[in-house]
Design a protein around this motif. Structure first.
Motif, PDB file in Angstrom:
ATOM      1  N   ARG A  61       0.691  -1.487   0.006  1.00 36.03           N
ATOM      2  CA  ARG A  61       0.153  -0.259   0.007  1.00 36.03           C
ATOM      3  C   ARG A  61       1.076   1.179  -0.097  1.00 36.03           C
ATOM      4  O   ARG A  61       1.918   1.396   0.896  1.00 36.03           O
ATOM      5  CB  ARG A  61      -0.837  -0.018   0.912  1.00 36.03           C
ATOM      6  CG  ARG A  61      -2.014   0.585   1.169  1.00 36.03           C
ATOM      7  CD  ARG A  61      -2.574   0.663   2.057  1.00 36.03           C
ATOM      8  NE  ARG A  61      -3.892  -0.516   2.030  1.00 36.03           N
ATOM      9  CZ  ARG A  61      -4.454  -1.480   2.479  1.00 36.03           C
ATOM     10  NH1 ARG A  61      -3.637  -1.138   3.511  1.00 36.03           N
ATOM     11  NH2 ARG A  61      -5.239  -1.865   2.110  1.00 36.03           N
ATOM     12  N   ARG A  62       0.476   1.369  -1.053  1.00 40.87           N
ATOM     13  CA  ARG A  62       1.181   3.353  -1.011  1.00 40.87           C
ATOM     14  C   ARG A  62       0.283   4.557  -0.536  1.00 40.87           C
ATOM     15  O   ARG A  62      -0.443   4.556  -0.139  1.00 40.87           O
ATOM     16  CB  ARG A  62       1.671   3.791  -2.751  1.00 40.87           C
ATOM     17  CG  ARG A  62       2.734   2.979  -2.677  1.00 40.87           C
ATOM     18  CD  ARG A  62       2.399   2.917  -4.715  1.00 40.87           C
ATOM     19  NE  ARG A  62       1.155   3.000  -5.590  1.00 40.87           N
ATOM     20  CZ  ARG A  62       0.437   3.789  -6.649  1.00 40.87           C
ATOM     21  NH1 ARG A  62       1.326   4.325  -7.142  1.00 40.87           N
ATOM     22  NH2 ARG A  62      -0.414   3.050  -6.618  1.00 40.87           N
ATOM     23  N   GLY A  63       0.915   4.835   0.620  1.00 43.28           N
ATOM     24  CA  GLY A  63      -0.170   6.045   1.137  1.00 43.28           C
ATOM     25  C   GLY A  63       0.039   7.346   0.330  1.00 43.28           C
ATOM     26  O   GLY A  63       1.371   8.275   0.463  1.00 43.28           O
ATOM     27  N   ILE A  64      -0.913   8.204  -0.503  1.00 42.91           N
ATOM     28  CA  ILE A  64      -0.836   8.391  -1.520  1.00 42.91           C
ATOM     29  C   ILE A  64      -1.127   9.957  -1.296  1.00 42.91           C
ATOM     30  O   ILE A  64      -2.786   9.429  -1.334  1.00 42.91           O
ATOM     31  CB  ILE A  64      -1.377   8.037  -2.894  1.00 42.91           C
ATOM     32  CG1 ILE A  64      -0.303   7.449  -3.407  1.00 42.91           C
ATOM     33  CG2 ILE A  64      -1.020   9.667  -4.017  1.00 42.91           C
ATOM     34  CD1 ILE A  64      -0.196   6.838  -5.075  1.00 42.91           C
ATOM     35  N   GLU A  65      -0.974  10.870  -1.889  1.00 44.48           N
ATOM     36  CA  GLU A  65      -1.860  12.298  -1.190  1.00 44.48           C
ATOM     37  C   GLU A  65      -1.975  13.168  -2.329  1.00 44.48           C
ATOM     38  O   GLU A  65      -0.757  13.364  -2.735  1.00 44.48           O
ATOM     39  CB  GLU A  65      -2.410  12.602   0.497  1.00 44.48           C
ATOM     40  CG  GLU A  65      -3.064  12.229   1.209  1.00 44.48           C
ATOM     41  CD  GLU A  65      -3.101  13.191   2.143  1.00 44.48           C
ATOM     42  OE1 GLU A  65      -3.381  14.283   2.316  1.00 44.48           O
ATOM     43  OE2 GLU A  65      -3.176  12.429   3.654  1.00 44.48           O
ATOM     44  N   PHE A  66      -2.908  13.562  -3.358  1.00 36.54           N
ATOM     45  CA  PHE A  66      -3.303  14.691  -3.688  1.00 36.54           C
ATOM     46  C   PHE A  66      -3.708  16.368  -3.501  1.00 36.54           C
ATOM     47  O   PHE A  66      -3.865  16.473  -2.803  1.00 36.54           O
ATOM     48  CB  PHE A  66      -3.532  14.378  -5.516  1.00 36.54           C
ATOM     49  CG  PHE A  66      -2.998  13.570  -6.104  1.00 36.54           C
ATOM     50  CD1 PHE A  66      -1.972  13.099  -6.368  1.00 36.54           C
ATOM     51  CD2 PHE A  66      -4.141  12.238  -5.865  1.00 36.54           C
ATOM     52  CE1 PHE A  66      -1.567  11.929  -6.804  1.00 36.54           C
ATOM     53  CE2 PHE A  66      -3.235  10.447  -6.599  1.00 36.54           C
ATOM     54  CZ  PHE A  66      -2.416  10.535  -7.152  1.00 36.54           C
ATOM     55  N   VAL A 106     -13.672  13.397  -1.326  1.00 33.81           N
ATOM     56  CA  VAL A 106     -13.101  12.679   0.579  1.00 33.81           C
ATOM     57  C   VAL A 106     -11.833  12.154   0.260  1.00 33.81           C
ATOM     58  O   VAL A 106     -11.000  12.918  -0.997  1.00 33.81           O
ATOM     59  CB  VAL A 106     -14.053  11.804   0.578  1.00 33.81           C
ATOM     60  CG1 VAL A 106     -15.838  12.071   0.489  1.00 33.81           C
ATOM     61  CG2 VAL A 106     -13.901  10.217  -1.069  1.00 33.81           C
ATOM     62  N   GLN A 107     -11.210  11.902   1.175  1.00 40.31           N
ATOM     63  CA  GLN A 107      -9.754  11.635   1.914  1.00 40.31           C
ATOM     64  C   GLN A 107      -9.350  10.530   0.122  1.00 40.31           C
ATOM     65  O   GLN A 107      -7.653  10.802   0.200  1.00 40.31           O
ATOM     66  CB  GLN A 107      -9.818  10.357   2.938  1.00 40.31           C
ATOM     67  CG  GLN A 107      -8.230  10.263   3.002  1.00 40.31           C
ATOM     68  CD  GLN A 107      -8.121  10.069   4.198  1.00 40.31           C
ATOM     69  OE1 GLN A 107      -9.164   9.389   4.731  1.00 40.31           O
ATOM     70  NE2 GLN A 107      -6.897   9.819   4.563  1.00 40.31           N
ATOM     71  N   VAL A 108     -10.011  10.136  -0.427  1.00 40.03           N
ATOM     72  CA  VAL A 108      -9.796   9.035  -1.776  1.00 40.03           C
ATOM     73  C   VAL A 108      -9.983   9.136  -2.671  1.00 40.03           C
ATOM     74  O   VAL A 108     -10.045   8.456  -4.011  1.00 40.03           O
ATOM     75  CB  VAL A 108     -10.025   7.366  -1.084  1.00 40.03           C
ATOM     76  CG1 VAL A 108      -9.006   7.429   0.169  1.00 40.03           C
ATOM     77  CG2 VAL A 108     -11.085   7.335  -1.047  1.00 40.03           C
ATOM     78  N   ALA A 109     -11.099  10.745  -3.311  1.00 45.16           N
ATOM     79  CA  ALA A 109     -12.194  10.256  -4.053  1.00 45.16           C
ATOM     80  C   ALA A 109     -11.665  12.167  -4.494  1.00 45.16           C
ATOM     81  O   ALA A 109     -11.589  12.709  -3.627  1.00 45.16           O
ATOM     82  CB  ALA A 109     -13.176   9.901  -4.508  1.00 45.16           C
ATOM     83  N   TYR A 110     -11.020  12.191  -6.298  1.00 42.58           N
ATOM     84  CA  TYR A 110     -10.449  13.296  -6.122  1.00 42.58           C
ATOM     85  C   TYR A 110     -11.164  13.321  -7.583  1.00 42.58           C
ATOM     86  O   TYR A 110     -11.477  12.941  -8.797  1.00 42.58           O
ATOM     87  CB  TYR A 110      -9.269  13.377  -6.648  1.00 42.58           C
ATOM     88  CG  TYR A 110      -8.420  13.261  -6.146  1.00 42.58           C
ATOM     89  CD1 TYR A 110      -8.150  14.635  -4.769  1.00 42.58           C
ATOM     90  CD2 TYR A 110      -8.088  12.228  -5.139  1.00 42.58           C
ATOM     91  CE1 TYR A 110      -6.974  14.825  -3.715  1.00 42.58           C
ATOM     92  CE2 TYR A 110      -7.284  12.216  -3.844  1.00 42.58           C
ATOM     93  CZ  TYR A 110      -6.800  13.675  -3.286  1.00 42.58           C
ATOM     94  OH  TYR A 110      -6.187  12.650  -2.190  1.00 42.58           O
ATOM     95  N   ILE A 127      -8.331   6.873  -5.735  1.00 40.02           N
ATOM     96  CA  ILE A 127      -6.977   7.500  -6.130  1.00 40.02           C
ATOM     97  C   ILE A 127      -6.306   6.499  -6.109  1.00 40.02           C
ATOM     98  O   ILE A 127      -4.991   6.398  -6.424  1.00 40.02           O
ATOM     99  CB  ILE A 127      -6.417   7.582  -4.111  1.00 40.02           C
ATOM    100  CG1 ILE A 127      -5.304   8.133  -4.857  1.00 40.02           C
ATOM    101  CG2 ILE A 127      -6.546   6.280  -3.724  1.00 40.02           C
ATOM    102  CD1 ILE A 127      -4.674   8.748  -2.887  1.00 40.02           C
ATOM    103  N   SER A 128      -6.642   4.977  -6.199  1.00 40.44           N
ATOM    104  CA  SER A 128      -5.902   4.059  -6.714  1.00 40.44           C
ATOM    105  C   SER A 128      -6.067   3.481  -7.941  1.00 40.44           C
ATOM    106  O   SER A 128      -5.280   3.116  -8.816  1.00 40.44           O
ATOM    107  CB  SER A 128      -6.558   2.738  -6.453  1.00 40.44           C
ATOM    108  OG  SER A 128      -7.313   2.573  -6.997  1.00 40.44           O
ATOM    109  N   ILE A 129      -6.540   4.473  -9.248  1.00 40.37           N
ATOM    110  CA  ILE A 129      -6.450   4.678 -10.868  1.00 40.37           C
ATOM    111  C   ILE A 129      -5.989   6.324 -11.189  1.00 40.37           C
ATOM    112  O   ILE A 129      -6.122   5.997 -11.879  1.00 40.37           O
ATOM    113  CB  ILE A 129      -7.681   4.167 -11.363  1.00 40.37           C
ATOM    114  CG1 ILE A 129      -8.628   5.503 -11.405  1.00 40.37           C
ATOM    115  CG2 ILE A 129      -8.058   3.008 -10.803  1.00 40.37           C
ATOM    116  CD1 ILE A 129      -9.989   5.209 -11.604  1.00 40.37           C
ATOM    117  N   LEU A 130      -5.467   7.357  -9.647  1.00 39.58           N
ATOM    118  CA  LEU A 130      -4.367   8.292 -10.122  1.00 39.58           C
ATOM    119  C   LEU A 130      -3.379   7.579  -9.836  1.00 39.58           C
ATOM    120  O   LEU A 130      -2.531   7.292  -9.130  1.00 39.58           O
ATOM    121  CB  LEU A 130      -4.768   8.865  -9.922  1.00 39.58           C
ATOM    122  CG  LEU A 130      -6.549   9.915  -9.892  1.00 39.58           C
ATOM    123  CD1 LEU A 130      -6.160  10.924  -8.947  1.00 39.58           C
ATOM    124  CD2 LEU A 130      -7.240   9.865 -10.915  1.00 39.58           C
TER     125      LEU A 130
END
Length: 163
Positions: A61-66, A106-110, A127-130
């Motif tokens: 798992r990668r902790g990614i934030e945009f 939300v935290q995981v949707a952009y 976030i998983s497909i970005l």
């Protein structure tokens, strides 16, 4: 067949019936204490068994934030036999475009700013497909700037003399 019987070859006995037929046992604090100890051991083993797959998943798992204004690529899921974006099979692109993030839903949707060609696609993505676009966007050449001929060749024209 019950899983316990399949595994151990005998019927699972409840704490009340742990003694064999004909055997007498006192129902008292000892029996209750033994039952509580067995339940604790079972709970610890279940917790260990359940945490093992989680630890394997957490490694990947990668902790990614945009942030708003970041540029991202959008992952496309290829379907067998479907031609998308001009290529077929293994040559079809895994990621497309460079799209700007408009807002965080939300935290995981952009929400992305998509071009008119993708107007039928929903604007919010998980976030998983970005994938973050790393690089200088000013160095990307627009396709309108390059004049292609019929056989997909182009003439190189110098932009400026450096030395």
């Amino acid at each position: 067949m019950a899983p316990y019987k399949a595994l151990y070859g005998r019927k699972c006995r409840s704490p009340i019936g742990w003694f064999e037929v004909g055997e007498t046992a006192l129902f008292g604090p000892d029996l209750v204490h033994q039952a509580i100890e067995k339940v604790k051991v079972i709970q610890q083993r279940l917790e260990t068994a359940q945490s093992q797959p989680k630890s394997y998943a957490d490694v990947r798992r990668r902790g990614i934030e945009f942030t708003i204004g970041d540029w991202v690529f959008l992952k496309v899921s290829p379907m067998k036999g479907v031609m998308r974006f001009g290529k077929k099979g293994k040559l079809s692109p895994r990621y497309i475009g460079q799209y700007k993030i408009i807002r965080r839903v939300v935290q995981v949707a952009y929400e992305l700013e998509l071009p008119q060609e993708l107007s039928t696609v929903h604007l919010v993505f998980h976030i998983s497909i970005l994938r973050k676009c790393i690089g200088d966007l000013s160095r990307i050449t627009a396709t309108e700037d390059v004049q292609f001929t019929g056989d997909l060749t182009y003439e190189e024209v110098p932009i400026g003399i450096l030395d």
